[in-house]
Design a protein around this motif. Structure first.
Motif, PDB file in Angstrom:
ATOM      1  N   SER A  77       0.825  -1.209   0.000  1.00 56.35           N
ATOM      2  CA  SER A  77       0.000   0.000   0.000  1.00 56.35           C
ATOM      3  C   SER A  77       0.859   1.258   0.000  1.00 56.35           C
ATOM      4  CB  SER A  77      -0.922   0.016   1.225  1.00 56.35           C
ATOM      5  OG  SER A  77      -0.175   0.190   2.423  1.00 56.35           O
ATOM      6  N   ALA A  78       2.159   1.098   0.290  1.00 58.03           N
ATOM      7  CA  ALA A  78       3.052   2.260   0.328  1.00 58.03           C
ATOM      8  C   ALA A  78       3.201   2.922  -1.036  1.00 58.03           C
ATOM      9  CB  ALA A  78       4.423   1.835   0.851  1.00 58.03           C
ATOM     10  N   ARG A  79       2.892   2.177  -2.103  1.00 56.50           N
ATOM     11  CA  ARG A  79       3.024   2.767  -3.434  1.00 56.50           C
ATOM     12  C   ARG A  79       1.952   3.818  -3.705  1.00 56.50           C
ATOM     13  NH1 ARG A  79       1.650  -2.242  -7.369  1.00 56.50           N
ATOM     14  NH2 ARG A  79       2.959  -3.309  -5.827  1.00 56.50           N
ATOM     15  N   TYR A  80       0.913   3.833  -2.878  1.00 57.07           N
ATOM     16  CA  TYR A  80      -0.170   4.796  -3.059  1.00 57.07           C
ATOM     17  C   TYR A  80       0.057   5.950  -2.074  1.00 57.07           C
ATOM     18  CZ  TYR A  80      -2.024   0.847  -5.571  1.00 57.07           C
ATOM     19  OH  TYR A  80      -2.168  -0.202  -6.444  1.00 57.07           O
ATOM     20  N   GLY A  81       0.225   7.126  -2.634  1.00 57.37           N
ATOM     21  CA  GLY A  81       0.704   8.244  -1.834  1.00 57.37           C
ATOM     22  C   GLY A  81      -0.292   8.813  -0.853  1.00 57.37           C
ATOM     23  N   THR A  82      -1.523   9.040  -1.267  1.00 61.67           N
ATOM     24  CA  THR A  82      -2.475   9.737  -0.407  1.00 61.67           C
ATOM     25  C   THR A  82      -3.271   8.756   0.441  1.00 61.67           C
ATOM     26  OG1 THR A  82      -4.314   9.676  -1.987  1.00 61.67           O
ATOM     27  CG2 THR A  82      -2.717  11.469  -2.222  1.00 61.67           C
ATOM     28  N   GLY A  83      -3.851   9.310   1.497  1.00 62.97           N
ATOM     29  CA  GLY A  83      -4.688   8.489   2.359  1.00 62.97           C
ATOM     30  C   GLY A  83      -5.894   7.944   1.634  1.00 62.97           C
ATOM     31  N   ALA A  84      -6.464   8.745   0.721  1.00 63.75           N
ATOM     32  CA  ALA A  84      -7.632   8.304  -0.031  1.00 63.75           C
ATOM     33  C   ALA A  84      -7.288   7.137  -0.950  1.00 63.75           C
ATOM     34  CB  ALA A  84      -8.208   9.466  -0.845  1.00 63.75           C
ATOM     35  N   GLU A  85      -6.113   7.206  -1.571  1.00 62.94           N
ATOM     36  CA  GLU A  85      -5.696   6.120  -2.459  1.00 62.94           C
ATOM     37  C   GLU A  85      -5.437   4.840  -1.674  1.00 62.94           C
ATOM     38  OE1 GLU A  85      -2.344   7.744  -4.428  1.00 62.94           O
ATOM     39  OE2 GLU A  85      -3.520   8.898  -5.875  1.00 62.94           O
ATOM     40  N   LYS A  86      -4.830   4.954  -0.505  1.00 63.15           N
ATOM     41  CA  LYS A  86      -4.600   3.779   0.326  1.00 63.15           C
ATOM     42  C   LYS A  86      -5.926   3.166   0.782  1.00 63.15           C
ATOM     43  CE  LYS A  86       0.014   4.716   2.156  1.00 63.15           C
ATOM     44  NZ  LYS A  86       0.840   4.878   3.372  1.00 63.15           N
ATOM     45  N   ALA A  87      -6.874   4.034   1.104  1.00 65.30           N
ATOM     46  CA  ALA A  87      -8.192   3.541   1.510  1.00 65.30           C
ATOM     47  C   ALA A  87      -8.875   2.819   0.351  1.00 65.30           C
ATOM     48  CB  ALA A  87      -9.061   4.701   1.997  1.00 65.30           C
ATOM     49  N   ALA A  88      -8.729   3.362  -0.868  1.00 64.56           N
ATOM     50  CA  ALA A  88      -9.309   2.717  -2.045  1.00 64.56           C
ATOM     51  C   ALA A  88      -8.650   1.360  -2.305  1.00 64.56           C
ATOM     52  CB  ALA A  88      -9.158   3.625  -3.265  1.00 64.56           C
ATOM     53  N   TYR A  89      -7.338   1.330  -2.143  1.00 65.00           N
ATOM     54  CA  TYR A  89      -6.585   0.085  -2.309  1.00 65.00           C
ATOM     55  C   TYR A  89      -7.056  -0.968  -1.302  1.00 65.00           C
ATOM     56  CZ  TYR A  89      -2.492  -2.974  -1.555  1.00 65.00           C
ATOM     57  OH  TYR A  89      -1.650  -4.043  -1.371  1.00 65.00           O
ATOM     58  N   ALA A  90      -7.172  -0.560  -0.037  1.00 65.81           N
ATOM     59  CA  ALA A  90      -7.651  -1.482   0.998  1.00 65.81           C
ATOM     60  C   ALA A  90      -9.076  -1.927   0.710  1.00 65.81           C
ATOM     61  CB  ALA A  90      -7.568  -0.812   2.376  1.00 65.81           C
ATOM     62  N   GLY A  91      -9.914  -0.985   0.275  1.00 64.21           N
ATOM     63  CA  GLY A  91     -11.297  -1.336  -0.051  1.00 64.21           C
ATOM     64  C   GLY A  91     -11.379  -2.329  -1.192  1.00 64.21           C
ATOM     65  N   GLY A  92     -10.514  -2.172  -2.192  1.00 62.51           N
ATOM     66  CA  GLY A  92     -10.496  -3.127  -3.297  1.00 62.51           C
ATOM     67  C   GLY A  92     -10.117  -4.516  -2.837  1.00 62.51           C
ATOM     68  N   ALA A  93      -9.106  -4.613  -1.957  1.00 67.32           N
ATOM     69  CA  ALA A  93      -8.689  -5.915  -1.442  1.00 67.32           C
ATOM     70  C   ALA A  93      -9.789  -6.542  -0.589  1.00 67.32           C
ATOM     71  CB  ALA A  93      -7.402  -5.773  -0.631  1.00 67.32           C
ATOM     72  N   MET A  94     -10.466  -5.730   0.205  1.00 66.66           N
ATOM     73  CA  MET A  94     -11.570  -6.237   1.022  1.00 66.66           C
ATOM     74  C   MET A  94     -12.722  -6.721   0.148  1.00 66.66           C
ATOM     75  SD  MET A  94     -11.675  -3.301   3.966  1.00 66.66           S
ATOM     76  CE  MET A  94     -10.226  -2.874   4.936  1.00 66.66           C
ATOM     77  N   ALA A  95     -13.004  -5.984  -0.913  1.00 66.48           N
ATOM     78  CA  ALA A  95     -14.073  -6.386  -1.834  1.00 66.48           C
ATOM     79  C   ALA A  95     -13.749  -7.713  -2.500  1.00 66.48           C
ATOM     80  CB  ALA A  95     -14.285  -5.303  -2.887  1.00 66.48           C
ATOM     81  N   ALA A  96     -12.469  -7.937  -2.835  1.00 64.57           N
ATOM     82  CA  ALA A  96     -12.060  -9.197  -3.447  1.00 64.57           C
ATOM     83  C   ALA A  96     -12.328 -10.359  -2.504  1.00 64.57           C
ATOM     84  CB  ALA A  96     -10.570  -9.150  -3.801  1.00 64.57           C
ATOM     85  N   SER A  97     -12.055 -10.160  -1.217  1.00 65.17           N
ATOM     86  CA  SER A  97     -12.315 -11.203  -0.229  1.00 65.17           C
ATOM     87  C   SER A  97     -13.807 -11.534  -0.160  1.00 65.17           C
ATOM     88  CB  SER A  97     -11.816 -10.740   1.143  1.00 65.17           C
ATOM     89  OG  SER A  97     -12.165 -11.662   2.149  1.00 65.17           O
ATOM     90  N   LEU A  98     -14.632 -10.500  -0.086  1.00 64.96           N
ATOM     91  CA  LEU A  98     -16.083 -10.721   0.006  1.00 64.96           C
ATOM     92  C   LEU A  98     -16.612 -11.415  -1.244  1.00 64.96           C
ATOM     93  CD1 LEU A  98     -18.791 -10.323   1.411  1.00 64.96           C
ATOM     94  CD2 LEU A  98     -18.892  -8.022   0.415  1.00 64.96           C
ATOM     95  N   VAL A  99     -16.182 -10.958  -2.415  1.00 68.29           N
ATOM     96  CA  VAL A  99     -16.655 -11.553  -3.675  1.00 68.29           C
ATOM     97  C   VAL A  99     -16.246 -13.020  -3.760  1.00 68.29           C
ATOM     98  CG1 VAL A  99     -16.323 -11.525  -6.180  1.00 68.29           C
ATOM     99  CG2 VAL A  99     -16.744  -9.385  -4.957  1.00 68.29           C
TER     100      VAL A  99
END
Length: 206
Positions: free
Chosen positions: A139-161
């Motif tokens: 997640s360090a490759r994503y600079g802003t807090g919003a981008e990190k949150a989006a990255y985390a949200g994408g990974a969480m969505a993959a788990s749920l799907v």
């Protein structure tokens, strides 16, 4: 600037790649889906557990795991013992005619199902390495807090799907599992997977 959508897609792709690999969680979710036993509860616990670990990793807690080899070793041996026990039960069930013939013999109480899936999740050190350490460090490759949150949200969505697809998609295999022989093959496969995972934990943790 990376952007929110690319960050979310990156998290989704990486999360899905890590979760889809054959593992103890997947085998258990598949089994619960086949017997249609507490599927929603099991899927939600798996997904929420992953979400918690992913959030912890993105928040930077991966250093605590890499810096605590004693705790990792404890989880490794405890997880291996649990997986060996689960493998033994599956192997015994494979040669138990009553368990093969009666679907009710495979049903679990909600408490037992949730306790089992929690143990399969949190007694597996690879779960921490994949979610907290690997997903977290990338997640360090994503600079802003919003981008990190989006990255985390994408990974969480993959788990749920994935867990929802596995748990509820398992019923498509129901016609095949009307035969006791299919259950025997599944139990033998589960026993082999669990034993292999347990052995892998001991080898890597030793």
């Amino acid at each position: 600037m990376t952007g929110l959508l690319p960050a979310a897609l990156g998290g989704f792709a990486l999360g899905l790649g890590l979760i889809v690999a054959i593992g103890a969680q997947n085998a258990f979710v598949l089994e619960r889906g086949l017997v249609r036993n507490h599927v929603l509860a099991v899927v939600l616990v798996c997904s929420l557990s992953d979400a918690l670990l992913i959030a912890a990793g993105v928040a930077g807690l991966g250093n605590l795991i890499t810096g605590a080899p004693g705790a990792v070793r404890f989880v490794t041996f405890a997880g291996a013992a649990f997986l060996y026990a689960y493998a033994f039960l599956a192997l015994r069930r494979a040669f138990d005619r009553n368990a093969l013939a009666v679907r009710g013999g495979r049903l679990m109480s909600r408490q037992a199902a949730l306790a089992t899936v929690l143990a399969l999740t949190f007694l597996n050190p690879h779960v921490y390495l994949d979610t907290v350490v690997l997903l977290g460090s990338l997640s360090a490759r994503y600079g802003t807090g919003a981008e990190k949150a989006a990255y985390a949200g994408g990974a969480m969505a993959a788990s749920l799907v994935w867990f929802a697809a596995l748990g509820y998609g398992a019923r498509l295999l129901a016609p095949l599992f009307r035969k006791p022989a299919a259950w025997r093959v599944l139990d033998l496969c589960i026993a082999a997977v669990m034993a292999a995972l347990a052995t892998g934990l001991l080898v890597s943790g030793g």
